[in-house]
Enzyme design. Sequence first.
Site, PDB file in Angstrom:
ATOM      1  N   ARG A   1       0.834  -1.208   0.000  1.00  0.00           N
ATOM      2  CA  ARG A   1       0.000   0.000   0.000  1.00  0.00           C
ATOM      3  C   ARG A   1       0.870   1.259   0.000  1.00  0.00           C
ATOM      4  O   ARG A   1       2.031   1.237   0.428  1.00  0.00           O
ATOM      5  CB  ARG A   1      -0.951   0.038   1.193  1.00  0.00           C
ATOM      6  CG  ARG A   1      -0.273   0.229   2.563  1.00  0.00           C
ATOM      7  CD  ARG A   1      -0.253   1.675   3.047  1.00  0.00           C
ATOM      8  NE  ARG A   1       0.538   1.847   4.244  1.00  0.00           N
ATOM      9  CZ  ARG A   1       1.825   2.161   4.256  1.00  0.00           C
ATOM     10  NH1 ARG A   1       2.500   2.319   3.142  1.00  0.00           N
ATOM     11  NH2 ARG A   1       2.480   2.322   5.403  1.00  0.00           N
TER      12      ARG A   1
ATOM     13  N   GLY B   1      11.474  -2.437   3.491  1.00  0.00           N
ATOM     14  CA  GLY B   1      12.008  -1.246   4.162  1.00  0.00           C
ATOM     15  C   GLY B   1      11.749   0.035   3.386  1.00  0.00           C
ATOM     16  O   GLY B   1      12.392   1.053   3.610  1.00  0.00           O
TER      17      GLY B   1
ATOM     18  N   SER C   1       5.481  -3.977   3.126  1.00  0.00           N
ATOM     19  CA  SER C   1       5.876  -5.341   2.770  1.00  0.00           C
ATOM     20  C   SER C   1       5.512  -6.301   3.910  1.00  0.00           C
ATOM     21  O   SER C   1       5.107  -7.432   3.661  1.00  0.00           O
ATOM     22  CB  SER C   1       7.365  -5.417   2.456  1.00  0.00           C
ATOM     23  OG  SER C   1       8.133  -4.955   3.543  1.00  0.00           O
TER      24      SER C   1
ATOM     25  N   ASP D   1      -2.258  -0.302   7.659  1.00  0.00           N
ATOM     26  CA  ASP D   1      -1.681  -1.136   6.604  1.00  0.00           C
ATOM     27  C   ASP D   1      -2.476  -2.435   6.419  1.00  0.00           C
ATOM     28  O   ASP D   1      -2.833  -2.807   5.303  1.00  0.00           O
ATOM     29  CB  ASP D   1      -0.215  -1.482   6.940  1.00  0.00           C
ATOM     30  CG  ASP D   1       0.605  -0.228   7.217  1.00  0.00           C
ATOM     31  OD1 ASP D   1       0.127   0.872   6.887  1.00  0.00           O
ATOM     32  OD2 ASP D   1       1.719  -0.358   7.765  1.00  0.00           O
TER      33      ASP D   1
HETATM   34  C1  GLA Z   1       3.601   2.389   9.619  1.00  0.00           C
HETATM   35  C2  GLA Z   1       2.609   1.679  10.522  1.00  0.00           C
HETATM   36  C3  GLA Z   1       1.207   2.255  10.321  1.00  0.00           C
HETATM   37  C4  GLA Z   1       1.202   3.761  10.433  1.00  0.00           C
HETATM   38  C5  GLA Z   1       2.303   4.377   9.570  1.00  0.00           C
HETATM   39  C6  GLA Z   1       2.415   5.860   9.750  1.00  0.00           C
HETATM   40  O1  GLA Z   1       3.330   2.102   8.290  1.00  0.00           O
HETATM   41  O2  GLA Z   1       2.594   0.313  10.239  1.00  0.00           O
HETATM   42  O3  GLA Z   1       0.318   1.674  11.243  1.00  0.00           O
HETATM   43  O4  GLA Z   1       1.307   4.179  11.773  1.00  0.00           O
HETATM   44  O5  GLA Z   1       3.562   3.798   9.843  1.00  0.00           O
HETATM   45  O6  GLA Z   1       1.266   6.475   9.287  1.00  0.00           O
END
Ligand code: GLA
Length: 396
Positions: free
Chosen positions: A36, A137, A142, A188
């Site tokens: 995403r 990363g 991922s 995510d």
């Molecule tokens: C990471 C975390 C999410 C979110 C983002 C920042 O991707 O996994 O839950 O907090 O950082 O928006």
Amino acid sequence: MAQECEDITSLAKRASALFFQRFEYEGKVVVCSPGRVNLIGDHVDYNGGYVLPMAIPMATVCVGSLNELSMCRIETDSTIQGIDNPKYVEFNIPSEATLLEPGSPKWANYVKGIVAGFHERVSKGFDCVIVSSIPVGAGLSSSAAIEVASYTLLEELFTSPSSSSKEKALACQKAEHMFAGCPCGIMDQFVCTNAVSGCALLLDCKAMESQNVPLNDPNVCILIINSGIKHELSGSEYPIRRAQCEKAAIALGAAYLRDVSRQTLEENKKQLPEEVYRRALHVVNETENTLKFVEFLKAKNYAEAGQCMLRSHESLSDLYNVSCVELDAIVEIASKTAGIYGARMTGGGFGGCVVALAETEKALSAMESIRSHCELRNIFPISYICKPCEGARRLN
Ligand code: GLA
């Protein structure tokens, strides 16, 4: 230059071939989860706020079959969390006597966490192969994609009872907390599970309710510009930000920071340590920017939507301190490039990617111009043009 990512059909073929090579029979079920990119609304999900991610064409594919053993046997290739070896693990299906625990290699912890959460439903052993086109990363989820793809595989292998998409996202988040050591929010895992093609997903992380926001105007597209600087969220900075936000919410008498108004925050500014105040101010800013962005997107007012992205970046960089020199430089360069409405860092930060809203017609030339200006500053980004894709699903 614009990079093409490996398409899902090719990933699935590669995973199936690896399955046959490893286990010497054909894998039965093929599933995938996308990665995403978050268009706006960062570091607010764990504050109950609004986020607007979309699924991207980069994905993780799992091929699996039940086996006649009471073991889970899992193989990956170097595309997944590739750095740590070995690429093959096996462990007993969980029971009261043999609870699963995180360990080494790290990549397997995501799957173990999912199996542990599925627990009593994992009544038999299974074989599984995982491959991915999501760079590790890079802030493109991922890890969530491995969790959601593994969960989707288990749903298919152990059919009943099926879980709601909310339960599924929460179970995947729990795996990340307990087995990967990152106290992430829900964004995510939720979007990887629920995304709809052609739409970004507006998620209210407090109510856990979402709305699809169409993003299928052929005149605009999304650019992902990967700085190449790898981020690591299970380190201390992410948990520190979370703790600071919780501290601010308690001091302000709110269950979630997202419920604190600008006025309340300003009135109580003196009660908060300076740094904690700045974190809270970011959350107030980001909530406002995200909701405005959605309205501008719906109205096809891309110029104003782009301004929301730039304000969001400024807040993440100056108040929340989760950007880095390279991300700031890419955003600055992109914001001066013809054909780009706006840009911002995306995801957890400390490296990873910039996301930009672009005019489709000018996207390629904008990418080229950003690349050459970045090179002058010794930054060598890789960029992708994306449209919103579909969430996790069975492929065969
Ligand atoms: C990471 C975390 C999410 C979110 C983002 C920042 O991707 O996994 O839950 O907090 O950082 O928006």
